[in-house]
Design a protein around this motif. Structure first.
Motif, PDB file in Angstrom:
ATOM      1  N   GLN A 182      55.670  24.813  61.747  1.00 26.98           N
ATOM      2  CA  GLN A 182      55.769  23.372  61.935  1.00 26.98           C
ATOM      3  C   GLN A 182      56.899  22.874  61.025  1.00 26.98           C
ATOM      4  OE1 GLN A 182      53.632  22.062  64.391  1.00 26.98           O
ATOM      5  NE2 GLN A 182      53.268  24.269  64.572  1.00 26.98           N
ATOM      6  N   ASP A 227      55.176  22.080  67.704  1.00 31.10           N
ATOM      7  CA  ASP A 227      55.107  20.719  68.231  1.00 31.10           C
ATOM      8  C   ASP A 227      56.273  20.391  69.156  1.00 31.10           C
ATOM      9  OD1 ASP A 227      52.750  20.067  67.054  1.00 31.10           O
ATOM     10  OD2 ASP A 227      53.594  18.900  65.417  1.00 31.10           O
ATOM     11  N   GLN A 314      56.436  13.620  60.937  1.00 23.46           N
ATOM     12  CA  GLN A 314      57.284  14.012  62.056  1.00 23.46           C
ATOM     13  C   GLN A 314      57.883  12.787  62.740  1.00 23.46           C
ATOM     14  OE1 GLN A 314      56.836  17.845  64.316  1.00 23.46           O
ATOM     15  NE2 GLN A 314      55.512  16.491  65.456  1.00 23.46           N
TER      16      GLN A 314
END
Length: 359
Positions: A182, A227, A314
């Protein structure tokens, strides 16, 4: 706002680590040893965590074994009646020291591996530590401790997904976490070198699906997709300020391990405030807790209390606004830009790693 009861505490004991993994989630500005909490303070924090309702303690870093007082810290966690999980690279452990940790009250070992062969593993970690990892796995099982294998996946090793699973079986691990990297901290700085292609991601999905069918009842396989190829966000740490407390080496208490990346947030320190007060009343934990902070398209969305808006760090990294919809969500105006970015990064020649290090 009424705070839910946290179930987990992630204690980042130190940022010191002999490895220099380019996907490390630690901040780019690493905490020096002289600013680390001492064992006495950690013992108080563990008691406060147990009183708050925390059940599981995860000792992490950096490399927790870099702490010479790790045995004292584990004993304090056991005295607080917490389930103690050590997240380790294995470097800094010996068979004798692991035995001392087990006698101090260690419940579980979560061992990270960078790849399935020594040359690649040592290149990724920037340290010749592969052989020690094999030893630590053997010592862990010899002590009767349960073992989880952590295998971070990225462009350089995603094709070894099945080999990681076979490694876990050989180590007699009960569980493996095959988690695509991630992109926070050092991983964000190295995204162009680490992001797998969509074909690589699809291959790992197929490998995991087949292995789960084949190994049901023998090995638990946790699998996390990157993601950047998803269409719906994951709830960050179970939702901001809902399930987990992260404490940095210097004592800053945060809702997630990457929250330090959001400018303007002041994180209270366990040096100065009780953990219960921080969890319930601090501005940082309440900032994105629940749904009241949400903007469109998150506000009123049917998934709002499932994904809790996704990842704030994010959202900031990809839109410049920590309160924006996580671009992973296909309802976000930035989702198309995210997909284009992923395609460009994953299909370009990878640049050299920017290895994690102090300074």
């Amino acid at each position: 706002m009424n705070a839910p009861v946290p179930v987990g505490l992630l204690a980042e004991l130190t940022h010191r680590c002999p490895l220099a993994c380019p996907y490390c989630s630690n901040p780019l500005e690493l905490t020096r040893a002289e600013r680390e909490l001492d064992a006495t303070t950690w013992a108080r924090v563990f008691r406060e965590a147990a009183d708050l309702g925390v059940l599981q303690l995860h000792l992490s870093g950096g490399e927790p074994a870099s702490r010479r007082d790790l045995e004292e810290i584990v004993a304090a966690a056991r005295a607080a009646d917490l389930y103690v999980n050590l997240i380790t690279s294995g470097i800094g452990l010996t068979e004798a020291r692991l035995g001392m940790l087990a006698r101090a009250g260690l419940d579980h070992v979560q061992l990270s591996v960078q790849d399935t062969d020594a040359a690649s593993s040592d290149t990724i970690g920037h340290y010749a530590g592969f052989r020690r990892k094999i030893d630590v796995a053997r010592w862990t099982r010899g002590l009767g401790l349960p073992l989880t294998l952590n295998a971070p996946l990225h462009r350089a090793n995603a094709h070894h997904a099945r080999a990681f699973i076979d490694m876990a079986l050989e180590m007699e691990a009960a569980r493996i976490e095959l988690a695509h990297v991630q992109y926070y901290g050092w991983a964000l700085a190295n995204r162009s070198a680490l992001l797998p292609t969509r074909a690589q991601m699809d291959e790992t999905i197929a490998v995991v699906d087949a292995a789960r069918d084949d190994l049901a009842g023998r090995l638990v396989i946790d699998f996390v997709l990157p993601d950047y190829y998803a269409s719906a966000p994951k709830p960050c740490m179970g939702g901001w300020g809902r399930e987990v407390i992260v404490i940095a080496p210097d004592g800053a208490a945060m809702p997630c391990h990457a929250a330090h990346a959001i400018p303007g947030i002041v994180f209270d320190s366990v040096r100065e405030k009780a953990l219960r007060d921080i969890w319930s009343d601090s501005a940082a934990f309440n900032l994105y807790r629940g749904t009241g902070w949400m903007k469109e398209p998150c506000r009123g969305c049917a998934r709002a209390e499932t994904d809790w808006g996704g990842c704030r760090c994010q959202a900031l990294a990809l839109t410049g606004d920590a309160a924006a919809a996580d671009p992973v969500c296909d309802l976000s105006p930035a989702h198309g830009r995210l997909a284009a970015l992923a395609e460009a990064d994953a299909n370009a020649p990878p640049p050299p790693y920017r290895y994690r290090r102090f300074g």
